[in-house]
Design a protein around this motif. Structure first.
Motif, PDB file in Angstrom:
ATOM      1  N   GLU A 115       0.848  -1.198   0.000  1.00 59.43           N
ATOM      2  CA  GLU A 115       0.000   0.000   0.000  1.00 59.43           C
ATOM      3  C   GLU A 115       0.881   1.244   0.000  1.00 59.43           C
ATOM      4  OE1 GLU A 115      -4.038  -0.735   2.242  1.00 59.43           O
ATOM      5  OE2 GLU A 115      -2.396  -1.405   3.545  1.00 59.43           O
ATOM      6  N   VAL A 167      -3.730 -12.349  -0.783  1.00 56.89           N
ATOM      7  CA  VAL A 167      -3.922 -11.575   0.438  1.00 56.89           C
ATOM      8  C   VAL A 167      -2.524 -11.203   0.912  1.00 56.89           C
ATOM      9  CG1 VAL A 167      -4.841 -11.529   2.773  1.00 56.89           C
ATOM     10  CG2 VAL A 167      -6.031 -12.838   0.997  1.00 56.89           C
ATOM     11  N   THR A 171      -4.032  -7.917   3.614  1.00 57.25           N
ATOM     12  CA  THR A 171      -4.893  -7.060   2.802  1.00 57.25           C
ATOM     13  C   THR A 171      -5.242  -7.750   1.494  1.00 57.25           C
ATOM     14  OG1 THR A 171      -3.883  -5.054   3.718  1.00 57.25           O
ATOM     15  CG2 THR A 171      -5.103  -4.830   1.649  1.00 57.25           C
TER      16      THR A 171
END
Length: 286
Positions: A115, A167, A171
């Motif tokens: 991210e 995943v 996430t």
């Protein structure tokens, strides 16, 4: 997972074995492939015939009449194939078998590769997306896919199947459009089929050392996380040529090759191409 070697057929199409090429004498089209999500169809028809999928003109057969189309991970249960030549028009309704895509969890990745939020990094990622898009946009007028593919590594262990739901650090992420082949760092990566290099660059944020090869008509394979790249853009390569070395650059937790394939904007499973080839039936105008 137990060690695997070249010749193993894995991924979404494991249960959808290709059959013999078939042709209807009235339309002169020979067709075979792996009709499954992530798979493909290879055909032989009239030279330079136009190829339509669900009414959209997407490709043109080679001078030898060979063409290929790919089926995405989310391909519908059936697609309409139409091949229009100067002499004949052939139509097929192809039934596409569903794939089986397990969920895979990977932990321990640097947060910036899962991210990213730093503005400078986000700008770099956008620049790299533009470069990759240009490489994937190649449309070589060739049929280097005609003899199928071999595995790009001499020895490896499959650690992630194509199409799995990822995943990352807890996430949910987009599906994994590659098949991961673990091997010692520095192992040679060999071209699995003839083609032309459309992109070769080290240091990509997500992919690390990345090479793209166009095998004709928008069928492009990608090789990620390389520790060394041994080819240059526009270079013509032959099956078996060493194109780079296995590494763990970019978003990786261990040395491996992530091997990917796209046909135009559709993600395909490269392992389904192993040992396949275009129909031998020659098109005749009679």
């Amino acid at each position: 997972m137990t060690p695997s070697r070249r010749g193993l057929i894995l991924g979404a199409g494991a249960a959808a074995l290709s059959g013999p090429a078939f042709a209807e004498p009235s339309d002169g089209l020979a067709l075979n492939g792996r009709f499954v999500q992530g798979g493909f169809a290879m055909g032989r028809a009239e030279p330079r015939a136009m190829v339509f999928i669900d009414g959209e003109a997407l490709s043109t057969a080679s001078a030898a009449g060979l063409f290929i189309v790919g089926f995405d991970r989310d391909a519908p249960p059936s697609v309409q194939l139409e091949v229009r030549g100067q002499v004949r028009v052939a139509r097929r309704t192809l039934s596409i078998a569903p794939g089986s895509f397990p969920s895979t969890r990977i932990n321990g990745l640097p947060p910036s590769t899962v991210e990213p939020s730093d503005p400078t990094l986000l700008a770099r990622i956008q620049e790299e997306i533009v470069l990759k898009t240009e490489g994937f946009a190649s449309r070589a007028d060739a049929d280097d896919f005609r003899s199928g593919f071999t595995w790009p590594l001499d020895s490896y262990r499959v650690t992630s199947l194509w199409g799995s739901q990822r995943v990352l650090n807890g996430t949910p992420a987009r599906p994994h459009y590659g098949i991961d082949l673990a091997a010692p760092a520095g192992s040679p990566i060999r071209a699995p089929a003839d083609g032309v290099v459309t992109f070769a660059r080290a240091g990509m944020h997500f992919e690390g050392g990345l090479t793209l090869i166009d095998h004709g008509q928008g069928l492009i394979t990608a090789y990620l996380h390389q520790s060394r790249i041994d080819v240059l853009p526009t270079q013509r390569i032959t099956r078996g040529d060493v194109i780079g070395r296995v590494g763990m650059t970019g978003r990786a937790t261990g040395p491996h090759l992530c091997w990917r394939m796209k046909w135009r904007d559709r993600n395909c499973d490269p392992s389904l191409m192993i040992g396949e080839s275009a129909p031998e039936n020659a098109y005749t105008s009679g």
